[in-house]
Scaffold this motif. Structure first.
Motif, short mmCIF file in Angstrom:
data_model
loop_
_atom_site.label_atom_id
_atom_site.label_comp_id
_atom_site.label_asym_id
_atom_site.label_seq_id
_atom_site.Cartn_x
_atom_site.Cartn_y
_atom_site.Cartn_z
N VAL A 5 74.66 31.10 112.63
CA VAL A 5 75.04 31.04 114.04
C VAL A 5 73.96 31.71 114.88
O VAL A 5 73.53 32.82 114.57
N CYS A 59 75.43 30.80 121.58
CA CYS A 59 76.90 30.74 121.57
C CYS A 59 77.45 31.11 122.95
O CYS A 59 77.04 32.08 123.56
N ILE A 60 78.42 30.29 123.43
CA ILE A 60 79.06 30.57 124.73
C ILE A 60 80.51 31.02 124.54
O ILE A 60 81.24 31.16 125.52
N GLY A 61 80.92 31.19 123.29
CA GLY A 61 82.27 31.72 123.05
C GLY A 61 83.39 30.75 123.35
O GLY A 61 84.50 31.17 123.65
N CYS A 62 83.14 29.45 123.24
CA CYS A 62 84.17 28.46 123.60
C CYS A 62 85.27 28.36 122.55
O CYS A 62 86.33 27.81 122.81
N ALA A 63 84.99 28.83 121.34
CA ALA A 63 85.95 28.81 120.23
C ALA A 63 86.20 27.41 119.67
O ALA A 63 87.13 27.23 118.89
N GLY A 64 85.38 26.45 120.04
CA GLY A 64 85.55 25.10 119.50
C GLY A 64 85.41 25.08 117.98
O GLY A 64 86.14 24.35 117.30
N CYS A 65 84.49 25.87 117.46
CA CYS A 65 84.27 25.90 116.01
C CYS A 65 85.54 26.38 115.29
O CYS A 65 85.93 25.82 114.27
N ILE A 122 83.43 36.46 117.82
CA ILE A 122 83.57 35.29 116.94
C ILE A 122 83.13 35.75 115.55
O ILE A 122 82.01 36.20 115.38
N CYS A 158 80.01 22.11 117.88
CA CYS A 158 79.47 23.16 118.76
C CYS A 158 78.68 22.52 119.92
O CYS A 158 77.68 21.84 119.70
N PRO A 159 79.12 22.74 121.16
CA PRO A 159 78.46 22.08 122.29
C PRO A 159 77.07 22.62 122.57
O PRO A 159 76.28 21.99 123.28
N GLU A 160 76.74 23.79 122.05
CA GLU A 160 75.45 24.41 122.31
C GLU A 160 74.51 24.35 121.11
O GLU A 160 73.46 25.00 121.13
N ALA A 174 74.79 25.91 118.47
CA ALA A 174 74.60 27.28 118.02
C ALA A 174 74.83 27.42 116.51
O ALA A 174 74.36 28.37 115.90
N VAL A 175 75.57 26.49 115.94
CA VAL A 175 75.87 26.56 114.50
C VAL A 175 75.01 25.54 113.76
O VAL A 175 74.89 24.39 114.19
S1 SF4 Z 1 81.58 26.15 119.02
FE1 SF4 Z 1 79.48 27.00 119.25
S2 SF4 Z 1 79.43 27.86 121.30
FE2 SF4 Z 1 81.60 27.56 120.80
S3 SF4 Z 1 82.24 29.57 119.95
FE3 SF4 Z 1 81.62 28.26 118.21
S4 SF4 Z 1 79.46 28.81 117.87
FE4 SF4 Z 1 79.98 29.54 119.93
#
Ligand code: SF4
Ligand code: SF4
Length: 153
Positions: A39, A44-50, A71, A88-90, A92-93
């Motif tokens: 990660v 990471c924007i902390g959206c919690a999508g993951c 996270i 992950c929209p960014e 980041a993963v």
């Molecule tokens: S989906 Fe990506 S941006 Fe969103 S919390 Fe998880 S790692 Fe962060």
């Protein structure tokens, strides 16, 4: 009986070598191999999508304070499906090519990302600032609670 065994032996010898010399020689995984995830905390924007899509529920999101989101990836339960990287929209993963993850210490399999978030003035919950310009103004540059931003209480 003997003839059928002989036939089996001939088939096996014809096939040649079908196993890899690993671990005596390094093994390069296939191009789209899904290995241990990493990660990038900067993205990471902390959206919690993951965490929403993780089938093994090994990504835990907590908000220990109104402007902080944590996270955590507990990868000892990871099934290497790479759904987290997919959604992950960014970006980041990333599912890396690393597959040698055996360890005696489960801490080696933990990833923790701490983010400063904006907070809704109405409900108090964390959210990602609406634009990239808002982000430095509303998140990590905020002074700590009770402080004035100069390290003075
Ligand atoms: S989906 Fe990506 S941006 Fe969103 S919390 Fe998880 S790692 Fe962060
Ligand atoms: S690869 Fe799959 S199981 Fe592992 S953390 Fe990501 S979503 Fe969860």
């Amino acid at each position: 009986m003997i003839i059928s065994k002989l036939k089996e032996a001939i088939i096996c010898f014809k096939a040649g070598r079908v196993t890899l010399p690993y671990p005596f020689k390094p093994h390069d995984p296939a191009e789209n191999f899904r290995g241990r995830v990493t990660v990038d905390a900067e993205k990471c924007i902390g959206c919690a999508g993951c965490a929403e899509v993780c089938p093994s529920r090994c990504i835990i999101v907590t908000d220990p304070s109104p402007d902080k989101r944590v996270i955590e990836f507990f990868l000892e339960r990871c099934t290497y499906c790479a759904r987290c990287a997919e959604v992950c929209p960014e970006d980041a993963v990333t599912a890396t090519q690393e597959f040698e993850t055996a360890t005696n210490d489960t801490q080696d399999m933990h990833i923790k990302v701490e983010l400063f978030m904006s907070t809704c003035r109405r409900c108090g919950r964390c959210y990602e600032p609406p634009t990239p310009l808002d982000r430095p103004m509303e998140t990590g540059m905020r002074p700590p609670a009770g402080g004035n931003g100069n390290g003075e209480g």
